[in-house]
Scaffold this active site. Structure first.
Site, mmCIF file in Angstrom:
data_model
loop_
_atom_site.group_PDB
_atom_site.id
_atom_site.type_symbol
_atom_site.label_atom_id
_atom_site.label_comp_id
_atom_site.label_asym_id
_atom_site.label_seq_id
_atom_site.Cartn_x
_atom_site.Cartn_y
_atom_site.Cartn_z
ATOM 1 N N CYS A 118 6.063 57.938 51.199
ATOM 2 C CA CYS A 118 5.345 57.785 49.922
ATOM 3 C C CYS A 118 5.957 56.711 49.016
ATOM 4 C CB CYS A 118 5.266 59.116 49.188
ATOM 5 S SG CYS A 118 4.499 60.409 50.176
ATOM 6 N N HIS A 251 3.512 57.224 41.941
ATOM 7 C CA HIS A 251 3.008 57.849 43.161
ATOM 8 C C HIS A 251 2.276 59.124 42.769
ATOM 9 C CE1 HIS A 251 2.565 59.650 46.979
ATOM 10 N NE2 HIS A 251 3.541 60.521 46.837
ATOM 11 N N ASN A 281 -2.805 63.325 47.371
ATOM 12 C CA ASN A 281 -1.632 62.503 47.672
ATOM 13 C C ASN A 281 -1.956 61.640 48.897
ATOM 14 O OD1 ASN A 281 0.818 61.493 48.521
ATOM 15 N ND2 ASN A 281 1.942 63.409 48.253
HETATM 16 O O1 UT7 Z 1 4.443 62.648 48.392
HETATM 17 C C1 UT7 Z 1 5.739 63.028 48.745
HETATM 18 C C2 UT7 Z 1 6.320 63.850 47.737
HETATM 19 N N1 UT7 Z 1 5.764 65.170 47.761
HETATM 20 C C3 UT7 Z 1 5.740 65.841 46.618
HETATM 21 O O2 UT7 Z 1 6.050 65.301 45.591
HETATM 22 C C4 UT7 Z 1 5.377 67.310 46.638
HETATM 23 C C5 UT7 Z 1 6.345 68.039 45.737
HETATM 24 N N2 UT7 Z 1 6.114 69.467 45.645
HETATM 25 C C6 UT7 Z 1 5.031 69.974 45.006
HETATM 26 O O3 UT7 Z 1 4.184 69.253 44.531
HETATM 27 C C7 UT7 Z 1 4.949 71.472 44.833
HETATM 28 O O4 UT7 Z 1 6.182 72.061 45.199
HETATM 29 C C8 UT7 Z 1 3.806 72.123 45.648
HETATM 30 C C9 UT7 Z 1 2.482 71.729 45.060
HETATM 31 C C10 UT7 Z 1 3.874 71.684 47.104
HETATM 32 C C11 UT7 Z 1 3.917 73.649 45.608
HETATM 33 O O5 UT7 Z 1 3.898 74.087 44.237
HETATM 34 P P1 UT7 Z 1 4.963 75.151 43.749
HETATM 35 O O6 UT7 Z 1 4.660 75.433 42.342
HETATM 36 O O7 UT7 Z 1 6.327 74.619 44.066
HETATM 37 O O8 UT7 Z 1 4.593 76.418 44.596
HETATM 38 P P2 UT7 Z 1 5.526 77.239 45.588
HETATM 39 O O9 UT7 Z 1 5.829 76.483 46.810
HETATM 40 O O10 UT7 Z 1 6.667 77.802 44.788
HETATM 41 O O11 UT7 Z 1 4.566 78.445 45.969
HETATM 42 C C12 UT7 Z 1 4.179 79.415 44.994
HETATM 43 C C13 UT7 Z 1 3.285 80.452 45.637
HETATM 44 C C14 UT7 Z 1 3.860 81.024 46.915
HETATM 45 O O12 UT7 Z 1 3.523 82.396 46.959
HETATM 46 P P3 UT7 Z 1 4.611 83.521 46.573
HETATM 47 O O13 UT7 Z 1 5.748 83.297 47.511
HETATM 48 O O14 UT7 Z 1 4.964 83.230 45.147
HETATM 49 O O15 UT7 Z 1 3.859 84.771 46.784
HETATM 50 C C15 UT7 Z 1 3.089 80.311 48.004
HETATM 51 O O16 UT7 Z 1 2.989 81.043 49.176
HETATM 52 O O17 UT7 Z 1 2.045 79.848 45.995
HETATM 53 C C16 UT7 Z 1 1.738 80.127 47.362
HETATM 54 N N3 UT7 Z 1 0.966 79.028 47.910
HETATM 55 C C17 UT7 Z 1 -0.374 78.973 47.834
HETATM 56 N N4 UT7 Z 1 -1.293 79.831 47.360
HETATM 57 C C18 UT7 Z 1 -2.594 79.460 47.423
HETATM 58 C C19 UT7 Z 1 1.416 77.909 48.489
HETATM 59 N N5 UT7 Z 1 0.392 77.107 48.825
HETATM 60 C C20 UT7 Z 1 -0.731 77.737 48.426
HETATM 61 C C21 UT7 Z 1 -2.098 77.422 48.472
HETATM 62 N N6 UT7 Z 1 -2.984 78.292 47.969
HETATM 63 N N7 UT7 Z 1 -2.554 76.258 48.996
#
Ligand code: UT7
Length: 324
Positions: A118, A251, A281
């Site tokens: 990225c 980005h 993204n």
């Molecule tokens: O381009 C390269 C660089 N990449 C990035 O910059 C990505 C950086 N990371 C992010 O943008 C975020 O970490 C994400 C968008 C990927 C995830 O957001 P988050 O707020 O960090 O969520 P999380 O991983 O802490 O997940 C929170 C909850 C989890 O459930 P529990 O464990 O709290 O019950 C996940 O299982 O959300 C759940 N979850 C979803 N629920 C519905 C994860 N993905 C999904 C989904 N739909 N698609």
């Protein structure tokens, strides 16, 4: 000529557009549960584009490149350097840049790919800047082109809702007046495993997993700090401050990361070009797609100071400051 300057921008999105509702329905049919609310709240994404079968990164890059050349008033024959930033190349080799060069009819100049995921477009533009400033090239085409939909695991809801396909391009030319002012590139290979596609080709087969793996939280935490430090380094190198930035062109991974970077740089969100809501993204394509959207909407204007910045797998990160 002391400087390199962007003289044209272009971009291209494949026609198939999936809103969150479309994707949620497709995933539900496979038993994968997600929602528009979760995607919008956690990422800001509302839609993304996916390329059709048989379409390659070089095809998306070609459409973007044609528009950038047209905007610059240049033809393919003027191009003596092509750098394509991509992590989804058409083939293992030759480079997507060589394939694009031939499709454009820009044969004969240097052409190669940059692989910095990225951060790839920032890396590619910094390399092109160096080559133009030293006289190694006069008219460079710098392209970010990706088809991430091919490396997504559509059974993994933590990643498959985040990415899209597309391409953006700029023409970078030698100039007497300042264009690119400074850049700051970094990598730290100890973070390889937090964002990777670990598979490889061996003996005629794919070994390992050829689909994207990401520890989203680890990437998020690293990204916020590293983007600020790279942004500040480019400002210091150019003897400028945050107050000199007209537009942040980040980005487009997650609106929350962009908001955090803007806050740290004391920029209001109306100085940030945002396309993540419509594109998702698109990895190395996201910055040139956002730049072109800003230019073509008339918001981003010639003479303004722009800060481009990105992070990605590697871990790689970088920023680049320029006068448009
Ligand atoms: O381009 C390269 C660089 N990449 C990035 O910059 C990505 C950086 N990371 C992010 O943008 C975020 O970490 C994400 C968008 C990927 C995830 O957001 P988050 O707020 O960090 O969520 P999380 O991983 O802490 O997940 C929170 C909850 C989890 O459930 P529990 O464990 O709290 O019950 C996940 O299982 O959300 C759940 N979850 C979803 N629920 C519905 C994860 N993905 C999904 C989904 N739909 N698609």
């Amino acid at each position: 000529m002391k400087y390199s300057r962007i003289t044209g921008t272009g971009s291209y999105l494949p026609p198939r557009r999936l809103t969150n509702a479309d994707l949620v329905a497709e995933l539900a049919a496979k038993g994968v549960e997600t929602s528009d609310e979760w995607i919008v709240e956690r990422t800001g994404i509302r839609a993304r584009h996916f390329a059709a079968d048989g379409v390659f990164s070089s095809d998306l890059g070609m459409e973007a490149a044609k528009k950038a050349l047209e905007a610059a008033g240049r033809s393919a024959k003027d191009v003596d350097l092509i750098i394509v930033a991509t992590s989804t190349p058409d083939m293992v080799f030759p480079s997507t840049a060589c394939i694009l060069q031939n499709k454009l009819g820009a044969n004969g100049g240097a052409a190669f790919d940059v692989q910095a995921v990225c951060s790839g477009f920032v890396y590619a533009l910094a390399v092109a800047d160096s080559m133009v400033k030293t006289g190694a090239a006069k008219c460079a085409l710098v392209v970010g082109a990706e088809i991430f939909s091919r490396i997504l695991d559509f059974n993994d809801r933590t990643t498959c809702v985040l990415f899209g396909d597309g391409a953006g391009a700029v023409v970078l030319e030698a100039s007497d007046t300042p264009g690119i002012l400074s850049s700051d590139l970094h990598a730290d290979g100890k973070h390889v495993s937090i964002l990777c596609v670990p598979g490889h080709v061996s003996g005629g087969a794919i070994l390992g997993d050829p689909l994207l793996k990401m520890d989203g939280q680890a990437v998020f935490k690293l990204a916020v700090g590293l983007l600020e430090s790279a942004a500040r380094a480019t400002l210091n190198k150019a003897n400028l401050t945050e107050a000199d930035i007209d537009w942040l062109v980040p980005h487009q991974a997650n609106i929350r990361i962009m908001q955090s970077t803007a806050r740290k740089l004391k920029l209001s969100m109306d100085k940030v070009v945002v396309t993540v809501d419509q594109h998702g993204n698109t990895s190395a394509a996201s910055i040139p797609l956002a730049l072109d959207a800003g230019v073509r909407s008339g918001q981003v204007k010639p003479g303004q100071t722009l800060l481009l910045e990105g992070v990605g797998g590697g871990f790689t990160w970088g920023a680049l400051l320029l006068i448009l």
